[in-house]
Design a protein around this motif. Sequence first.
Motif, PDB file in Angstrom:
ATOM      1  N   ALA A  81       0.829  -1.206   0.000  1.00 15.09           N
ATOM      2  CA  ALA A  81       0.000   0.000   0.000  1.00 15.09           C
ATOM      3  C   ALA A  81       0.867   1.260   0.000  1.00 15.09           C
ATOM      4  CB  ALA A  81      -0.921  -0.004   1.219  1.00 15.09           C
ATOM      5  N   TYR A  82       2.013   1.193   0.612  1.00 17.98           N
ATOM      6  CA  TYR A  82       2.937   2.339   0.614  1.00 17.98           C
ATOM      7  C   TYR A  82       3.401   2.654  -0.811  1.00 17.98           C
ATOM      8  CZ  TYR A  82       6.990   5.262   1.738  1.00 17.98           C
ATOM      9  OH  TYR A  82       7.897   6.294   1.814  1.00 17.98           O
ATOM     10  N   ILE A  83       3.752   1.620  -1.547  1.00 20.10           N
ATOM     11  CA  ILE A  83       4.275   1.799  -2.900  1.00 20.10           C
ATOM     12  C   ILE A  83       3.160   2.117  -3.904  1.00 20.10           C
ATOM     13  CG2 ILE A  83       5.446   0.643  -4.811  1.00 20.10           C
ATOM     14  CD1 ILE A  83       7.297   1.426  -2.539  1.00 20.10           C
TER      15      ILE A  83
ATOM     16  N   PHE B 258      -4.251  -2.845   7.845  1.00 17.04           N
ATOM     17  CA  PHE B 258      -2.910  -3.057   7.291  1.00 17.04           C
ATOM     18  C   PHE B 258      -2.640  -2.137   6.096  1.00 17.04           C
ATOM     19  CE2 PHE B 258      -2.798  -7.721   8.884  1.00 17.04           C
ATOM     20  CZ  PHE B 258      -2.305  -7.292  10.105  1.00 17.04           C
ATOM     21  N   VAL B 259      -3.590  -2.052   5.156  1.00 13.21           N
ATOM     22  CA  VAL B 259      -3.354  -1.194   3.988  1.00 13.21           C
ATOM     23  C   VAL B 259      -3.402   0.279   4.393  1.00 13.21           C
ATOM     24  CG1 VAL B 259      -4.136  -2.873   2.285  1.00 13.21           C
ATOM     25  CG2 VAL B 259      -5.794  -1.288   3.285  1.00 13.21           C
ATOM     26  N   PHE B 260      -4.206   0.600   5.409  1.00 15.58           N
ATOM     27  CA  PHE B 260      -4.230   1.979   5.901  1.00 15.58           C
ATOM     28  C   PHE B 260      -2.885   2.359   6.493  1.00 15.58           C
ATOM     29  CE2 PHE B 260      -4.935   5.239   9.131  1.00 15.58           C
ATOM     30  CZ  PHE B 260      -5.597   6.212   8.384  1.00 15.58           C
ATOM     31  N   ILE B 261      -2.249   1.403   7.177  1.00 16.39           N
ATOM     32  CA  ILE B 261      -0.915   1.664   7.724  1.00 16.39           C
ATOM     33  C   ILE B 261       0.057   2.025   6.605  1.00 16.39           C
ATOM     34  CG2 ILE B 261       1.105   0.546   8.791  1.00 16.39           C
ATOM     35  CD1 ILE B 261      -0.829  -0.998  10.575  1.00 16.39           C
ATOM     36  N   GLY B 262      -0.043   1.307   5.474  1.00 19.02           N
ATOM     37  CA  GLY B 262       0.833   1.615   4.344  1.00 19.02           C
ATOM     38  C   GLY B 262       0.629   3.029   3.838  1.00 19.02           C
ATOM     39  N   SER B 263      -0.635   3.438   3.664  1.00 11.80           N
ATOM     40  CA  SER B 263      -0.931   4.798   3.219  1.00 11.80           C
ATOM     41  C   SER B 263      -0.490   5.819   4.271  1.00 11.80           C
ATOM     42  CB  SER B 263      -2.437   4.959   2.947  1.00 11.80           C
ATOM     43  OG  SER B 263      -2.864   4.064   1.956  1.00 11.80           O
ATOM     44  N   ALA B 264      -0.713   5.477   5.554  1.00 10.38           N
ATOM     45  CA  ALA B 264      -0.335   6.369   6.641  1.00 10.38           C
ATOM     46  C   ALA B 264       1.188   6.559   6.694  1.00 10.38           C
ATOM     47  CB  ALA B 264      -0.841   5.811   7.970  1.00 10.38           C
ATOM     48  N   LEU B 265       1.929   5.483   6.471  1.00 16.01           N
ATOM     49  CA  LEU B 265       3.395   5.581   6.445  1.00 16.01           C
ATOM     50  C   LEU B 265       3.862   6.462   5.294  1.00 16.01           C
ATOM     51  CD1 LEU B 265       4.432   1.891   7.265  1.00 16.01           C
ATOM     52  CD2 LEU B 265       4.773   3.904   8.708  1.00 16.01           C
TER      53      LEU B 265
END
Length: 498
Positions: free
Chosen positions: A66-68, A282-289
């Motif tokens: 999600a970060y990428i 989990f995917v929200f954590i990626g966007s949040a990071l």
Amino acid sequence: MRTIDLVVFLAYLIGITLFGSSFFKKNKSSSEFTLGTSKIPSWVITMSIFATFVSSISFLALPGNAYITNWNPFVFSISIPIALWIAVKYFVPLYRKVNSPSAYTFLEQRFGPWARIYVSVCYLLTQLMRVGTILYLLALALNAIIGWDIATIIVITGVTVAVYSLLGGFQAVVWTDAIQGIILIAGALISVAYILFNMPEGPGQLFSIAVANDKFSLGSFGTSLTEPTFWVVLVYGFFINLQNYGIDQNYVQRYMASKTESAAKKSAFWGGVLYVPVSLIFVFIGSALFSYYHSGAASLPVELQQPGMSDRIFPYFIVNQLPPGLTGLLIASVIAAGMSTVSTSFNSSATVFLTDYYKRYSKEPVSDKKALRVLYISSTIISIIGILVAIAMINVKSALDAWWKLASIFSGGMLGLFLLAAFTKITKSTGALIGTITGVLVIFWLSLSSLLAGDYKWSVHLHSFLTIVFATVAIFLVGFLVSMLGNRKRDHLSISES
């Protein structure tokens, strides 16, 4: 690694091992080792089903992905309720009726010994590769977090899980699963809260940066079959989740361990549905990071911004941004996600070996004492092999990747065969066998097509997610049609003879 974090980390490892091993005295029979007792609470079975689905790969890969990119991986979770409805309505009652600790007894009843052997071999091979992969990737993450040697981490985590799953049996597995599930949810929520309230301009900045960079997108809604569009991931997720909740031995044991059929259905449904909001976290954590590191709140090393390094971003955040104590808890969360999946594989694989091979082909009656000894021995051997596979991945990962792909090719035929057995009245095994062979050939064909030149006339270029979709459909349709044609031919001959 700070002292308090090390204390939390070691306390978790020691505590979970002692707790799981404490069930040793309750393992007085092979049935208790494989299915526990009727006294296991429904909420424990529910949490165990949830924790079995979540691995350390999900815990690290979903935020990294999600970060990428965006929330496209979450589409996989959207398909879970549909697959669960089918599993709960049709498969749970079916297994309760068959009343065997092995999911594959049903296939022998329908199509003969070959079906049971084929699927159980595929299952065991897949589980060994799965254990090795999870232990190896878990070690990579912990290596980035605590700096210990990768092989050392593999041995410590592998032996820890092996000890309590061996001594405590099924009861230890489900109870530790339940605890580990709670810990990993707590760890994910703590991460979200910390990021939200440590943005330089407040929580709103997180959403503004993420929206501006399209981080909440579910992916393309186009019709391409060569890209992971919303529709491709949704269909893929449905088939994979139906395979998981409908036919996977890991889950079938939990259905059988429930007190009643009604309790089994509720545990299956809620244990699966729980993963949907957790995967959203989990995917929200990626966007949040992404927002956190692009807001100037902290800086991300250049090497972690390179392709292929996304899975290490969340571990980096855990070590370098979280305050002392919370880092230790998050490390425990990562370990919990991996250990719950590995312990399940150890116990279920031993169950399959005893039920589908030792008892099935023993020339003499197998006493319960001997069955329990076989479970202990097979569980130990499976644990050792899993640990060795993980260690081997350190230096010969490419060779083991080939084995993993081979296991995936053969296990791809499992779902289609089960659907053929459960939803048709075919009684002859010839059609099922031809359908299975066809499905495996389809998997080979689609898998190899990606390696062939674009102008090769027999190559088909589809996204790899669609391989199991076409293979399952091929097995079901070919198996059904061949059987129908065979029945018509026999009916025609009978009329002619009369």
